[in-house]
Design a protein around this motif. Structure first.
Motif, mmCIF file in Angstrom:
data_model
loop_
_atom_site.group_PDB
_atom_site.id
_atom_site.type_symbol
_atom_site.label_atom_id
_atom_site.label_comp_id
_atom_site.label_asym_id
_atom_site.label_seq_id
_atom_site.Cartn_x
_atom_site.Cartn_y
_atom_site.Cartn_z
ATOM 1 N N ALA A 72 0.853 -1.188 0.000
ATOM 2 C CA ALA A 72 0.000 0.000 0.000
ATOM 3 C C ALA A 72 0.887 1.235 0.000
ATOM 4 O O ALA A 72 1.528 1.558 1.009
ATOM 5 C CB ALA A 72 -0.932 0.001 1.204
ATOM 6 N N PHE A 73 0.941 1.934 -1.134
ATOM 7 C CA PHE A 73 1.710 3.162 -1.276
ATOM 8 C C PHE A 73 0.783 4.352 -1.029
ATOM 9 O O PHE A 73 -0.171 4.567 -1.794
ATOM 10 C CB PHE A 73 2.297 3.275 -2.685
ATOM 11 N N HIS A 74 1.068 5.135 0.005
ATOM 12 C CA HIS A 74 0.275 6.329 0.302
ATOM 13 C C HIS A 74 0.922 7.519 -0.414
ATOM 14 O O HIS A 74 2.013 7.954 -0.043
ATOM 15 C CB HIS A 74 0.199 6.563 1.811
ATOM 16 N N VAL A 75 0.239 8.028 -1.438
ATOM 17 C CA VAL A 75 0.781 9.121 -2.241
ATOM 18 C C VAL A 75 0.642 10.448 -1.490
ATOM 19 O O VAL A 75 -0.150 10.562 -0.550
ATOM 20 C CB VAL A 75 0.077 9.198 -3.606
ATOM 21 N N ASP A 76 1.404 11.451 -1.935
ATOM 22 C CA ASP A 76 1.415 12.717 -1.196
ATOM 23 C C ASP A 76 0.641 13.851 -1.861
ATOM 24 O O ASP A 76 0.494 14.923 -1.272
ATOM 25 C CB ASP A 76 2.854 13.163 -0.943
ATOM 26 N N TYR A 77 0.114 13.658 -3.073
ATOM 27 C CA TYR A 77 -0.516 14.790 -3.751
ATOM 28 C C TYR A 77 -1.894 15.137 -3.193
ATOM 29 O O TYR A 77 -2.467 16.175 -3.539
ATOM 30 C CB TYR A 77 -0.583 14.572 -5.272
ATOM 31 N N TRP A 78 -2.442 14.297 -2.300
ATOM 32 C CA TRP A 78 -3.672 14.647 -1.589
ATOM 33 C C TRP A 78 -3.393 15.497 -0.349
ATOM 34 O O TRP A 78 -4.311 16.088 0.224
ATOM 35 C CB TRP A 78 -4.409 13.372 -1.169
ATOM 36 N N ASP A 79 -2.144 15.553 0.088
ATOM 37 C CA ASP A 79 -1.821 16.210 1.359
ATOM 38 C C ASP A 79 -2.166 17.692 1.378
ATOM 39 O O ASP A 79 -2.450 18.261 2.431
ATOM 40 C CB ASP A 79 -0.328 16.031 1.676
ATOM 41 N N ARG A 80 -2.143 18.324 0.224
ATOM 42 C CA ARG A 80 -2.407 19.761 0.163
ATOM 43 C C ARG A 80 -3.908 20.084 0.083
ATOM 44 O O ARG A 80 -4.294 21.252 0.002
ATOM 45 C CB ARG A 80 -1.709 20.365 -1.054
ATOM 46 N N LEU A 81 -4.745 19.035 0.119
ATOM 47 C CA LEU A 81 -6.184 19.240 -0.067
ATOM 48 C C LEU A 81 -6.975 19.084 1.231
ATOM 49 O O LEU A 81 -8.140 18.698 1.210
ATOM 50 C CB LEU A 81 -6.712 18.267 -1.134
ATOM 51 N N GLY A 82 -6.339 19.371 2.358
ATOM 52 C CA GLY A 82 -7.078 19.397 3.615
ATOM 53 C C GLY A 82 -6.578 18.461 4.689
ATOM 54 O O GLY A 82 -6.826 18.692 5.875
ATOM 55 N N TRP A 83 -5.902 17.376 4.307
ATOM 56 C CA TRP A 83 -5.426 16.423 5.306
ATOM 57 C C TRP A 83 -4.101 15.813 4.863
ATOM 58 O O TRP A 83 -4.000 15.271 3.761
ATOM 59 C CB TRP A 83 -6.452 15.314 5.531
ATOM 60 N N LYS A 84 -3.099 15.855 5.729
ATOM 61 C CA LYS A 84 -1.802 15.253 5.423
ATOM 62 C C LYS A 84 -1.775 13.818 5.935
ATOM 63 O O LYS A 84 -1.878 13.561 7.135
ATOM 64 C CB LYS A 84 -0.660 16.056 6.054
ATOM 65 N N ASP A 85 -1.618 12.902 5.048
ATOM 66 C CA ASP A 85 -1.517 11.481 5.363
ATOM 67 C C ASP A 85 -0.133 11.230 5.984
ATOM 68 O O ASP A 85 0.890 11.509 5.362
ATOM 69 C CB ASP A 85 -1.693 10.681 4.085
ATOM 70 N N ARG A 86 -0.095 10.684 7.189
ATOM 71 C CA ARG A 86 1.186 10.505 7.873
ATOM 72 C C ARG A 86 2.064 9.433 7.224
ATOM 73 O O ARG A 86 3.258 9.351 7.504
ATOM 74 C CB ARG A 86 0.971 10.185 9.350
ATOM 75 N N PHE A 87 1.488 8.625 6.360
ATOM 76 C CA PHE A 87 2.272 7.605 5.669
ATOM 77 C C PHE A 87 2.637 8.007 4.243
ATOM 78 O O PHE A 87 3.262 7.237 3.513
ATOM 79 C CB PHE A 87 1.508 6.275 5.627
ATOM 80 N N SER A 88 2.251 9.207 3.850
ATOM 81 C CA SER A 88 2.488 9.632 2.467
ATOM 82 C C SER A 88 3.963 9.944 2.225
ATOM 83 O O SER A 88 4.695 10.313 3.135
ATOM 84 C CB SER A 88 1.635 10.845 2.135
ATOM 85 N N ASN A 89 4.350 9.807 0.961
ATOM 86 C CA ASN A 89 5.739 10.048 0.588
ATOM 87 C C ASN A 89 5.793 10.426 -0.887
ATOM 88 O O ASN A 89 5.131 9.801 -1.723
ATOM 89 C CB ASN A 89 6.568 8.785 0.837
ATOM 90 N N ALA A 90 6.569 11.451 -1.200
ATOM 91 C CA ALA A 90 6.699 11.890 -2.590
ATOM 92 C C ALA A 90 7.271 10.789 -3.476
ATOM 93 O O ALA A 90 6.966 10.720 -4.679
ATOM 94 C CB ALA A 90 7.581 13.135 -2.655
ATOM 95 N N LYS A 91 8.096 9.910 -2.902
ATOM 96 C CA LYS A 91 8.650 8.792 -3.675
ATOM 97 C C LYS A 91 7.549 7.872 -4.186
ATOM 98 O O LYS A 91 7.652 7.304 -5.275
ATOM 99 C CB LYS A 91 9.629 7.982 -2.817
ATOM 100 N N PHE A 92 6.488 7.734 -3.385
ATOM 101 C CA PHE A 92 5.405 6.836 -3.776
ATOM 102 C C PHE A 92 4.583 7.452 -4.915
ATOM 103 O O PHE A 92 4.113 6.731 -5.806
ATOM 104 C CB PHE A 92 4.524 6.512 -2.579
ATOM 105 N N SER A 93 4.424 8.768 -4.875
ATOM 106 C CA SER A 93 3.754 9.455 -5.976
ATOM 107 C C SER A 93 4.589 9.333 -7.251
ATOM 108 O O SER A 93 4.045 9.147 -8.347
ATOM 109 C CB SER A 93 3.531 10.929 -5.640
ATOM 110 N N ALA A 94 5.901 9.427 -7.107
ATOM 111 C CA ALA A 94 6.793 9.291 -8.254
ATOM 112 C C ALA A 94 6.697 7.886 -8.847
ATOM 113 O O ALA A 94 6.737 7.718 -10.081
ATOM 114 C CB ALA A 94 8.233 9.598 -7.840
ATOM 115 N N ARG A 95 6.555 6.888 -7.995
ATOM 116 C CA ARG A 95 6.412 5.514 -8.501
ATOM 117 C C ARG A 95 5.114 5.378 -9.295
ATOM 118 O O ARG A 95 5.087 4.745 -10.350
ATOM 119 C CB ARG A 95 6.446 4.504 -7.362
#
Length: 257
Positions: A72-95
């Motif tokens: 389960a890769f938690h992407v980070d591009y949702w973080d700016r839309l109201g809630w920051k996912d503590r497991f998110s990582n820009a590397k996962f969005s890049a993947r």
């Protein structure tokens, strides 16, 4: 006349027998059962993702001790839309964006599932996911990947690998995973919900093998939000197509020193 005719046949027969005997001594690769690497791209900020997270948990529960590797890769591009996912990582969005290139997709989305690097669909599509797993497991695999770990002086991992497949044009992908976690969401699309997750990727690294079929790589071993990874999943992936050809895992991770 009889001797002249029989002798060549005897020679031919002996040569044929010798050829057959020698031919039988050549070892043949043994096909193993297939495997399924399931990558879910998700986010706590996405209202459509909890159903996909729940489906992944069902698959995990129903398929213990099978060659099914869940990530389960938690992407980070949702973080700016109201809630920051503590497991998110820009590397996962890049993947995920890398998969968009490999699979010729116009955009990325959540929840998205990719199976064995070559098939993608909406992560909450239960029937498609189950059928994809069934198909993957039914496809024999000729590849083999053996791994073991040791610790470096700074607490990171040395991952030793050995494979029987050619590695030119391939990378060794390594994911560190937390088995499960939950979190109360205070803002965003899932405000007020307590979300549960399984097989959460905390770290992900790839190593270009350059033709080497055995060796060692260093893997960073960091805690995320105070939680220690419990499993390591590794697989070989084609650098041009994204296709995954063999996979394995170590779990519980701390028992493999």
């Amino acid at each position: 006349m009889i001797r002249k005719i029989v002798l060549p046949f005897l020679v031919i027969n002996l040569l044929s027998t010798a050829f057959i005997a020698d031919h039988k001594t050549i070892p043949k690769p043994i096909a193993k059962s297939g495997f399924a690497v399931i990558e879910l791209f998700t986010s706590e900020g996405c209202s459509s993702c909890p159903s996909a997270d729940a489906l992944l948990a069902e698959i995990e529960k129903e398929n213990q001790n099978k060659p099914i590797y869940l990530l389960a890769f938690h992407v980070d591009y949702w973080d700016r839309l109201g809630w920051k996912d503590r497991f998110s990582n820009a590397k996962f969005s890049a993947r995920q964006n890398q998969y968009a290139d490999w699979l010729s997709l116009k955009t990325v989305y959540t929840p998205q599932v990719v199976v064995n690097g070559n098939k993608e669909f909406v992560g909450s599509e239960e029937s498609i996911l189950r059928n994809s797993i069934k198909t993957a497991l039914a496809s024999p695999s000729m590849g083999n990947l053996d791994i073991s770990t040791g610790k470096t002086g700074n607490g990171n991992l040395i991952l030793n690998y050995n494979t029987n497949q050619p590695t030119d044009g391939y990378s060794l992908a390594v994911a560190l995973v937390i088995a499960k976690a939950s979190n109360q969401v205070l803002r965003g699309e899932n405000k007020g919900k307590t979300l549960s997750h399984v097989q959460i990727v905390t770290q992900f690294e790839t190593f270009v093998l350059g033709g080497k079929t055995n060796g060692s790589v260093n893997v960073q071993m960091n805690q995320v939000n105070g939680e220690q990874p419990t499993e390591l999943i590794a697989f070989l992936q084609n650098n041009k197509t994204g296709k995954i050809t063999v996979a394995t895992s170590l779990s519980p991770l701390l028992d493999h020193k």
